[in-house]
Design a protein around this motif. Structure first.
Motif, PDB file in Angstrom:
ATOM      1  N   GLY A 114      51.380  52.244  40.741  1.00  0.00           N
ATOM      2  CA  GLY A 114      50.440  53.142  40.078  1.00  0.00           C
ATOM      3  C   GLY A 114      49.549  52.390  39.105  1.00  0.00           C
ATOM      4  N   ALA A 115      50.141  51.444  38.365  1.00  0.00           N
ATOM      5  CA  ALA A 115      49.367  50.616  37.427  1.00  0.00           C
ATOM      6  C   ALA A 115      48.376  49.741  38.186  1.00  0.00           C
ATOM      7  N   ALA A 116      48.807  49.184  39.311  1.00  0.00           N
ATOM      8  CA  ALA A 116      47.908  48.349  40.121  1.00  0.00           C
ATOM      9  C   ALA A 116      46.732  49.176  40.628  1.00  0.00           C
ATOM     10  N   PHE A 117      47.013  50.373  41.071  1.00  0.00           N
ATOM     11  CA  PHE A 117      45.957  51.262  41.551  1.00  0.00           C
ATOM     12  C   PHE A 117      44.991  51.598  40.417  1.00  0.00           C
ATOM     13  N   LEU A 118      45.511  51.849  39.234  1.00  0.00           N
ATOM     14  CA  LEU A 118      44.665  52.161  38.083  1.00  0.00           C
ATOM     15  C   LEU A 118      43.766  50.978  37.710  1.00  0.00           C
ATOM     16  N   LEU A 119      44.309  49.766  37.767  1.00  0.00           N
ATOM     17  CA  LEU A 119      43.478  48.589  37.490  1.00  0.00           C
ATOM     18  C   LEU A 119      42.331  48.480  38.490  1.00  0.00           C
ATOM     19  N   HIS A 120      42.617  48.825  39.741  1.00  0.00           N
ATOM     20  CA  HIS A 120      41.580  48.799  40.776  1.00  0.00           C
ATOM     21  C   HIS A 120      40.507  49.855  40.495  1.00  0.00           C
ATOM     22  N   VAL A 121      40.948  51.071  40.163  1.00  0.00           N
ATOM     23  CA  VAL A 121      40.008  52.168  39.875  1.00  0.00           C
ATOM     24  C   VAL A 121      39.123  51.817  38.678  1.00  0.00           C
ATOM     25  N   LEU A 122      39.720  51.155  37.680  1.00  0.00           N
ATOM     26  CA  LEU A 122      38.966  50.765  36.489  1.00  0.00           C
ATOM     27  C   LEU A 122      38.086  49.535  36.713  1.00  0.00           C
ATOM     28  N   GLY A 123      38.196  48.928  37.893  1.00  0.00           N
ATOM     29  CA  GLY A 123      37.386  47.758  38.216  1.00  0.00           C
ATOM     30  C   GLY A 123      37.857  46.480  37.547  1.00  0.00           C
ATOM     31  N   LEU A 124      39.112  46.452  37.106  1.00  0.00           N
ATOM     32  CA  LEU A 124      39.627  45.269  36.407  1.00  0.00           C
ATOM     33  C   LEU A 124      40.250  44.241  37.341  1.00  0.00           C
ATOM     34  N   LYS A 125      40.875  44.711  38.428  1.00  0.00           N
ATOM     35  CA  LYS A 125      41.523  43.784  39.366  1.00  0.00           C
ATOM     36  C   LYS A 125      41.960  44.560  40.588  1.00  0.00           C
ATOM     37  N   TYR A 126      41.710  44.002  41.758  1.00  0.00           N
ATOM     38  CA  TYR A 126      42.224  44.595  42.987  1.00  0.00           C
ATOM     39  C   TYR A 126      43.535  43.897  43.312  1.00  0.00           C
ATOM     40  N   ILE A 127      44.601  44.650  43.361  1.00  0.00           N
ATOM     41  CA  ILE A 127      45.924  44.115  43.667  1.00  0.00           C
ATOM     42  C   ILE A 127      46.388  44.749  44.972  1.00  0.00           C
ATOM     43  N   LYS A 128      46.647  43.931  45.953  1.00  0.00           N
ATOM     44  CA  LYS A 128      47.091  44.428  47.252  1.00  0.00           C
ATOM     45  C   LYS A 128      48.542  44.900  47.134  1.00  0.00           C
ATOM     46  N   ILE A 129      48.828  46.052  47.736  1.00  0.00           N
ATOM     47  CA  ILE A 129      50.175  46.617  47.722  1.00  0.00           C
ATOM     48  C   ILE A 129      50.711  46.656  49.147  1.00  0.00           C
ATOM     49  N   VAL A 130      51.854  46.002  49.356  1.00  0.00           N
ATOM     50  CA  VAL A 130      52.539  46.027  50.641  1.00  0.00           C
ATOM     51  C   VAL A 130      53.885  46.697  50.411  1.00  0.00           C
ATOM     52  N   TYR A 131      54.079  47.801  51.118  1.00  0.00           N
ATOM     53  CA  TYR A 131      55.318  48.569  50.986  1.00  0.00           C
ATOM     54  C   TYR A 131      56.097  48.465  52.283  1.00  0.00           C
ATOM     55  N   VAL A 132      57.377  48.101  52.176  1.00  0.00           N
ATOM     56  CA  VAL A 132      58.267  48.046  53.340  1.00  0.00           C
ATOM     57  C   VAL A 132      59.359  49.076  53.107  1.00  0.00           C
ATOM     58  N   GLU A 133      59.365  50.129  53.920  1.00  0.00           N
ATOM     59  CA  GLU A 133      60.385  51.170  53.748  1.00  0.00           C
ATOM     60  C   GLU A 133      61.747  50.581  54.070  1.00  0.00           C
ATOM     61  N   SER A 134      62.734  50.971  53.295  1.00  0.00           N
ATOM     62  CA  SER A 134      64.094  50.466  53.441  1.00  0.00           C
ATOM     63  C   SER A 134      64.625  50.708  54.853  1.00  0.00           C
ATOM     64  N   ILE A 135      65.442  49.781  55.318  1.00  0.00           N
ATOM     65  CA  ILE A 135      66.021  49.896  56.655  1.00  0.00           C
ATOM     66  C   ILE A 135      66.918  51.129  56.788  1.00  0.00           C
ATOM     67  N   CYS A 136      67.436  51.613  55.685  1.00  0.00           N
ATOM     68  CA  CYS A 136      68.322  52.782  55.761  1.00  0.00           C
ATOM     69  C   CYS A 136      67.540  54.077  55.962  1.00  0.00           C
ATOM     70  N   ARG A 137      66.226  54.035  55.856  1.00  0.00           N
ATOM     71  CA  ARG A 137      65.404  55.232  56.062  1.00  0.00           C
ATOM     72  C   ARG A 137      64.984  55.290  57.520  1.00  0.00           C
TER      73      ARG A 137
END
Length: 176
Positions: A114-137
């Motif tokens: 959420g903080a990374a997304f906010l930094l992107h929206v504010l134009g301060l830094k684009y941070i790529k987010i890679v999410y890997v869902e747990s194997i148990c899901r």
């Protein structure tokens, strides 16, 4: 930036990043302030990398944030603890400005993303987010997954059933 969670999330994360390139430095591990076991595991993991990629101890940092919700905590009080965790996460993300956050579902990852997304929206830094869902899901996503499905640049699942339900996801097979 690599959020760690207690139990299986930390084990899975180390399986995911065990062949990480030395280009990804410094690695910033973020753990809940009450999670001493993940801190020990991160240190051991990094010591194992020292021998394989000739890293130095300066190639990683361990940061702590408050938990958004403790096990058994009432949902009403979660509003305040989540706000505290989100403010701390924003300060950490702003401090380090990572290029990438790799996460697999522990509660600590949601405020960080959420903080990374906010930094992107504010134009301060684009941070790529890679999410890997747990194997148990296998059939349903975790709460973290449901939240971050809409924020992640890459959303990866390890079971084909999840790919069918969530078209933005990419099925990658079992990683561990």
């Amino acid at each position: 930036m690599i959020p760690l969670g207690s139990g299986g999330h930390t084990f899975e994360m180390f399986c995911l990043i065990k062949n990480i390139s030395e280009k990804f430095c410094p690695r910033i591990y973020v753990i809940a302030d009450t999670d001493n076991l993940s801190e020990q595991k991160a240190k051991s993991f990094e010591e194992s990398l020292l021998f394989s990629v000739k890293n130095t101890p300066e190639t990683y940092v361990i940061e702590k944030i408050p938990r958004s919700r403790e096990v058994g905590q009432s949902w009403k009080s979660t509003v305040f603890t989540t706000l505290k965790a989100s403010i701390t996460a924003f300060i950490l993300v702003l401090k380090h400005k990572p290029d990438l956050i790799v996460c697999n579902g522990p509660g600590t990852c949601v405020p960080l993303c959420g903080a990374a997304f906010l930094l992107h929206v504010l134009g301060l830094k684009y941070i790529k987010i890679v999410y890997v869902e747990s194997i148990c899901r296998v059939k349903t996503m975790s709460l973290s997954g449901k939240i971050l499905y809409h924020l992640a640049d890459r959303f990866l699942v390890q079971w084909p059933q999840l790919k069918e339900k969530y078209p933005k996801a990419k099925y990658i097979g079992k990683l561990i």
